[in-house]
Design a protein around this motif. Structure first.
Motif, PDB file in Angstrom:
ATOM      1  N   VAL A  14      47.868 -62.322 -10.526  1.00  0.00           N
ATOM      2  CA  VAL A  14      48.177 -63.734 -11.199  1.00  0.00           C
ATOM      3  C   VAL A  14      48.110 -64.949 -11.254  1.00  0.00           C
ATOM      4  O   VAL A  14      47.887 -65.535 -10.400  1.00  0.00           O
ATOM      5  CB  VAL A  14      49.996 -64.120 -10.116  1.00  0.00           C
ATOM      6  N   LEU A  15      48.202 -65.669 -12.443  1.00  0.00           N
ATOM      7  CA  LEU A  15      48.033 -66.836 -12.954  1.00  0.00           C
ATOM      8  C   LEU A  15      48.884 -67.598 -13.012  1.00  0.00           C
ATOM      9  O   LEU A  15      50.464 -67.217 -14.391  1.00  0.00           O
ATOM     10  CB  LEU A  15      47.204 -66.398 -14.239  1.00  0.00           C
ATOM     11  N   LEU A  16      49.161 -68.741 -12.484  1.00  0.00           N
ATOM     12  CA  LEU A  16      50.005 -69.383 -12.588  1.00  0.00           C
ATOM     13  C   LEU A  16      49.696 -70.623 -12.757  1.00  0.00           C
ATOM     14  O   LEU A  16      48.705 -71.988 -12.765  1.00  0.00           O
ATOM     15  CB  LEU A  16      50.594 -70.666 -10.957  1.00  0.00           C
ATOM     16  N   LEU A  17      50.096 -71.558 -14.515  1.00  0.00           N
ATOM     17  CA  LEU A  17      49.751 -72.756 -14.286  1.00  0.00           C
ATOM     18  C   LEU A  17      50.740 -73.723 -15.127  1.00  0.00           C
ATOM     19  O   LEU A  17      51.654 -73.352 -14.430  1.00  0.00           O
ATOM     20  CB  LEU A  17      49.905 -72.285 -17.038  1.00  0.00           C
ATOM     21  N   GLY A  18      50.486 -74.766 -14.367  1.00  0.00           N
ATOM     22  CA  GLY A  18      51.243 -75.897 -13.714  1.00  0.00           C
ATOM     23  C   GLY A  18      51.770 -76.501 -15.374  1.00  0.00           C
ATOM     24  O   GLY A  18      51.058 -76.866 -16.324  1.00  0.00           O
ATOM     25  N   ALA A  19      52.818 -76.949 -15.660  1.00  0.00           N
ATOM     26  CA  ALA A  19      53.454 -77.450 -16.635  1.00  0.00           C
ATOM     27  C   ALA A  19      53.739 -78.444 -16.609  1.00  0.00           C
ATOM     28  O   ALA A  19      55.020 -79.005 -16.019  1.00  0.00           O
ATOM     29  CB  ALA A  19      54.884 -76.251 -17.416  1.00  0.00           C
ATOM     30  N   ASP A  20      54.018 -79.714 -17.393  1.00  0.00           N
ATOM     31  CA  ASP A  20      54.666 -81.054 -17.242  1.00  0.00           C
ATOM     32  C   ASP A  20      56.151 -80.728 -17.343  1.00  0.00           C
ATOM     33  O   ASP A  20      57.321 -81.520 -16.732  1.00  0.00           O
ATOM     34  CB  ASP A  20      53.956 -82.090 -18.649  1.00  0.00           C
ATOM     35  N   ASP A  21      56.894 -79.688 -18.432  1.00  0.00           N
ATOM     36  CA  ASP A  21      57.713 -79.160 -18.874  1.00  0.00           C
ATOM     37  C   ASP A  21      58.224 -77.720 -18.994  1.00  0.00           C
ATOM     38  O   ASP A  21      57.709 -77.299 -19.450  1.00  0.00           O
ATOM     39  CB  ASP A  21      58.983 -79.736 -20.228  1.00  0.00           C
ATOM     40  N   VAL A  22      58.279 -76.777 -17.497  1.00  0.00           N
ATOM     41  CA  VAL A  22      58.086 -75.613 -17.662  1.00  0.00           C
ATOM     42  C   VAL A  22      59.302 -75.052 -18.818  1.00  0.00           C
ATOM     43  O   VAL A  22      59.295 -73.765 -19.095  1.00  0.00           O
ATOM     44  CB  VAL A  22      59.501 -75.397 -15.838  1.00  0.00           C
ATOM     45  N   ALA A  23      60.372 -75.603 -18.746  1.00  0.00           N
ATOM     46  CA  ALA A  23      61.260 -75.475 -20.267  1.00  0.00           C
ATOM     47  C   ALA A  23      60.795 -74.978 -21.987  1.00  0.00           C
ATOM     48  O   ALA A  23      61.304 -74.190 -21.936  1.00  0.00           O
ATOM     49  CB  ALA A  23      62.895 -75.428 -19.917  1.00  0.00           C
ATOM     50  N   ALA A  24      59.797 -76.113 -21.600  1.00  0.00           N
ATOM     51  CA  ALA A  24      58.924 -76.027 -22.928  1.00  0.00           C
ATOM     52  C   ALA A  24      57.924 -75.273 -22.931  1.00  0.00           C
ATOM     53  O   ALA A  24      58.033 -74.770 -24.090  1.00  0.00           O
ATOM     54  CB  ALA A  24      58.498 -77.367 -23.197  1.00  0.00           C
ATOM     55  N   SER A  25      57.088 -75.411 -21.800  1.00  0.00           N
ATOM     56  CA  SER A  25      56.164 -74.221 -22.018  1.00  0.00           C
ATOM     57  C   SER A  25      56.904 -72.488 -22.561  1.00  0.00           C
ATOM     58  O   SER A  25      55.809 -71.907 -22.394  1.00  0.00           O
ATOM     59  CB  SER A  25      55.239 -74.327 -20.540  1.00  0.00           C
ATOM     60  N   LYS A  26      58.025 -72.585 -21.286  1.00  0.00           N
ATOM     61  CA  LYS A  26      58.422 -71.287 -21.343  1.00  0.00           C
ATOM     62  C   LYS A  26      58.647 -70.495 -22.446  1.00  0.00           C
ATOM     63  O   LYS A  26      58.362 -69.417 -23.219  1.00  0.00           O
ATOM     64  CB  LYS A  26      59.449 -71.212 -20.982  1.00  0.00           C
ATOM     65  N   ARG A  27      59.286 -71.888 -23.655  1.00  0.00           N
ATOM     66  CA  ARG A  27      59.954 -71.724 -25.034  1.00  0.00           C
ATOM     67  C   ARG A  27      58.290 -71.091 -26.089  1.00  0.00           C
ATOM     68  O   ARG A  27      58.348 -70.332 -26.655  1.00  0.00           O
ATOM     69  CB  ARG A  27      59.716 -72.820 -25.805  1.00  0.00           C
TER      70      ARG A  27
END
Length: 225
Positions: A116-129
């Motif tokens: 599993v590769l987990l990426l740290g996102a400043d805005d999870v919702a934006a990265s999800k899109r």
């Protein structure tokens, strides 16, 4: 559905990195290596988890990684969710070795059940899109806190967590700047996600079987600002 074919780590010495990972975790991880020393400082914004079947398997893999040259960030221990610890590879990448089981039920093996590769996102919702538009199917989503995507036919499962939460999970400070020193390969076009993680098209051979000896894939820098 899109999926991750290969993780390319930028390292100072690809031959040394290849030797470390083969001795630490085995030769079959979907890794490639590229020579480079892009400036980076602090947390690189990701970690990679190796899930094992039972605690004894975790102990064995962690021991081999430490013998190969890894260092301990979080010692292996039991927790509410299971059993595991966090290591830093000589190239600086952070790896978790974990098991959801707290009991040993079979002979010890080095078999890795999932990556599993987990990426740290400043805005999870934006990265999800961004990833949904790139063709990744959503397996789990908890608002703006955590997203896990369907692995599809790839060897690696992709997930998103807030940068602060991911750093806490890894046991490091969240501050970091410069290159992530990781590039991700899939069936899509070259791109960079909202947090600066770089994607490049997988080579045909990678789609069939990830090349753990490659170090000459096309360079795309990822920003960790």
């Amino acid at each position: 559905m899109n999926s991750i074919d290969t993780l390319t780590l930028e390292v100072a010495d690809p031959a040394a990195a290849r030797d470390f990972y083969a001795r630490a975790f085995g030769p079959d991880l979907p890794l490639a290596f590229r020579a480079g020393q892009s400036p980076t400082d602090g947390f690189r914004g990701f970690h990679i988890s190796l899930t094992m079947a039972q605690p004894a398997d975790v102990d064995g893999l962690v021991a081999s990684a430490l013998d190969a040259g890894a260092t301990t960030i979080k010692p292996v221990t039991k927790s509410l969710w299971g059993y595991g610890g966090v290591l830093r590879a000589p190239d600086g990448a952070i790896w978790k070795v974990v098991s959801s089981s707290k009991k040993n039920t079979r002979p010890v093996t080095r078999e890795i059940e999932s990556i599993v590769l987990l990426l740290g996102a400043d805005d999870v919702a934006a990265s999800k899109r961004f990833y949904v538009e790139r063709g990744f199917g959503v397996a789990k989503s908890f608002g703006k806190k955590y997203v896990e995507f369907e692995p599809g036919g790839g060897a690696v499962t992709l997930g998103l967590l807030s940068r602060k939460a991911l750093a806490k999970d890894a046991g490091v400070a969240m501050e970091g700047s410069g290159s992530h020193r990781i590039t991700l390969s899939d069936g899509g076009a070259a791109a960079s996600d909202p947090d600066g993680f770089a994607w490049e098209p997988a080579l045909p051979a990678q789609r069939q079987a990830p090349d753990t000896t490659s170090s000459n894939a096309a360079s795309i820098n990822a920003s960790n600002d």
